[in-house]
Design a protein around this motif. Structure first.
Motif, PDB file in Angstrom:
ATOM      1  N   ALA A   1       0.832  -1.199   0.000  1.00  0.00           N
ATOM      2  CA  ALA A   1       0.000   0.000   0.000  1.00  0.00           C
ATOM      3  C   ALA A   1       0.870   1.254   0.000  1.00  0.00           C
ATOM      4  O   ALA A   1       0.604   2.201  -0.744  1.00  0.00           O
ATOM      5  CB  ALA A   1      -0.935   0.002   1.206  1.00  0.00           C
TER       6      ALA A   1
ATOM      7  N   VAL B   1      -1.208   4.291  -1.244  1.00  0.00           N
ATOM      8  CA  VAL B   1      -2.508   4.111  -0.595  1.00  0.00           C
ATOM      9  C   VAL B   1      -2.265   4.052   0.906  1.00  0.00           C
ATOM     10  O   VAL B   1      -1.445   3.267   1.372  1.00  0.00           O
ATOM     11  CB  VAL B   1      -3.201   2.812  -1.075  1.00  0.00           C
ATOM     12  CG1 VAL B   1      -4.512   2.588  -0.338  1.00  0.00           C
ATOM     13  CG2 VAL B   1      -3.421   2.850  -2.579  1.00  0.00           C
ATOM     14  N   GLN B   2      -2.953   4.888   1.661  1.00  0.00           N
ATOM     15  CA  GLN B   2      -2.765   4.947   3.109  1.00  0.00           C
ATOM     16  C   GLN B   2      -3.827   4.121   3.830  1.00  0.00           C
ATOM     17  O   GLN B   2      -4.967   4.551   3.957  1.00  0.00           O
ATOM     18  CB  GLN B   2      -2.812   6.405   3.585  1.00  0.00           C
ATOM     19  CG  GLN B   2      -1.714   7.260   3.022  1.00  0.00           C
ATOM     20  CD  GLN B   2      -0.331   6.752   3.377  1.00  0.00           C
ATOM     21  OE1 GLN B   2      -0.054   6.400   4.523  1.00  0.00           O
ATOM     22  NE2 GLN B   2       0.542   6.695   2.386  1.00  0.00           N
TER      23      GLN B   2
ATOM     24  N   ASN C   1     -10.793   2.104   6.883  1.00  0.00           N
ATOM     25  CA  ASN C   1     -10.489   2.313   5.469  1.00  0.00           C
ATOM     26  C   ASN C   1     -11.738   2.591   4.637  1.00  0.00           C
ATOM     27  O   ASN C   1     -11.719   2.457   3.423  1.00  0.00           O
ATOM     28  CB  ASN C   1      -9.740   1.097   4.911  1.00  0.00           C
ATOM     29  CG  ASN C   1      -8.407   0.917   5.577  1.00  0.00           C
ATOM     30  OD1 ASN C   1      -7.629   1.856   5.668  1.00  0.00           O
ATOM     31  ND2 ASN C   1      -8.147  -0.274   6.079  1.00  0.00           N
TER      32      ASN C   1
ATOM     33  N   LEU D   1     -11.519   4.855   1.513  1.00  0.00           N
ATOM     34  CA  LEU D   1     -10.754   4.434   0.334  1.00  0.00           C
ATOM     35  C   LEU D   1     -11.704   3.884  -0.724  1.00  0.00           C
ATOM     36  O   LEU D   1     -12.711   3.262  -0.409  1.00  0.00           O
ATOM     37  CB  LEU D   1      -9.739   3.353   0.702  1.00  0.00           C
ATOM     38  CG  LEU D   1      -8.634   3.770   1.658  1.00  0.00           C
ATOM     39  CD1 LEU D   1      -7.767   2.568   2.006  1.00  0.00           C
ATOM     40  CD2 LEU D   1      -7.791   4.881   1.074  1.00  0.00           C
TER      41      LEU D   1
ATOM     42  N   GLN E   1      -8.679   1.605  -5.110  1.00  0.00           N
ATOM     43  CA  GLN E   1      -7.460   1.678  -4.308  1.00  0.00           C
ATOM     44  C   GLN E   1      -7.225   0.366  -3.559  1.00  0.00           C
ATOM     45  O   GLN E   1      -6.118  -0.171  -3.582  1.00  0.00           O
ATOM     46  CB  GLN E   1      -7.549   2.828  -3.302  1.00  0.00           C
ATOM     47  CG  GLN E   1      -7.460   4.195  -3.921  1.00  0.00           C
ATOM     48  CD  GLN E   1      -7.734   5.284  -2.919  1.00  0.00           C
ATOM     49  OE1 GLN E   1      -8.760   5.275  -2.246  1.00  0.00           O
ATOM     50  NE2 GLN E   1      -6.812   6.220  -2.828  1.00  0.00           N
ATOM     51  N   CYS E   2      -8.257  -0.129  -2.903  1.00  0.00           N
ATOM     52  CA  CYS E   2      -8.119  -1.378  -2.152  1.00  0.00           C
ATOM     53  C   CYS E   2      -7.810  -2.547  -3.082  1.00  0.00           C
ATOM     54  O   CYS E   2      -6.970  -3.387  -2.777  1.00  0.00           O
ATOM     55  CB  CYS E   2      -9.385  -1.663  -1.355  1.00  0.00           C
ATOM     56  SG  CYS E   2      -9.658  -0.502  -0.012  1.00  0.00           S
TER      57      CYS E   2
ATOM     58  N   VAL F   1      -4.175  -2.705  -4.244  1.00  0.00           N
ATOM     59  CA  VAL F   1      -3.264  -3.263  -3.236  1.00  0.00           C
ATOM     60  C   VAL F   1      -3.390  -4.785  -3.223  1.00  0.00           C
ATOM     61  O   VAL F   1      -2.389  -5.508  -3.281  1.00  0.00           O
ATOM     62  CB  VAL F   1      -3.548  -2.674  -1.846  1.00  0.00           C
ATOM     63  CG1 VAL F   1      -2.717  -3.384  -0.779  1.00  0.00           C
ATOM     64  CG2 VAL F   1      -3.256  -1.177  -1.836  1.00  0.00           C
TER      65      VAL F   1
END
Length: 63
Positions: free
Chosen positions: A24, A29-30, A35, A38, A42-43, A46
């Motif tokens: 991530a 991606v934080q 989460n 997000l 994005q998820c 990852v």
């Protein structure tokens, strides 16, 4: 009947969490404890990158 949510190797949980954070971070991606802000993209990026790396590692081991 087995429970599909049961972990096959419970000890791997911390290692996978660390791996997820590393991927991530590399993708920008934080991840946090929450989460929900997000996007699925994005998820998914990852998770997809994690799978690519695991498959690549496995393929290298069997060569």
């Amino acid at each position: 009947m087995s429970n599909s949510s049961q972990k096959l190797v419970p000890e791997a949980k911390n290692g996978l969490a660390k791996f997820k954070q590393e991927v991530a971070s590399e993708l920008g991606v934080q991840f946090t404890d929450y989460n929900g802000d997000l996007s699925s993209k994005q998820c998914g990026s990852v998770g997809g990158e994690m799978v690519k790396r695991m498959v690549s590692e496995y393929e290298n081991k069997i060569k």
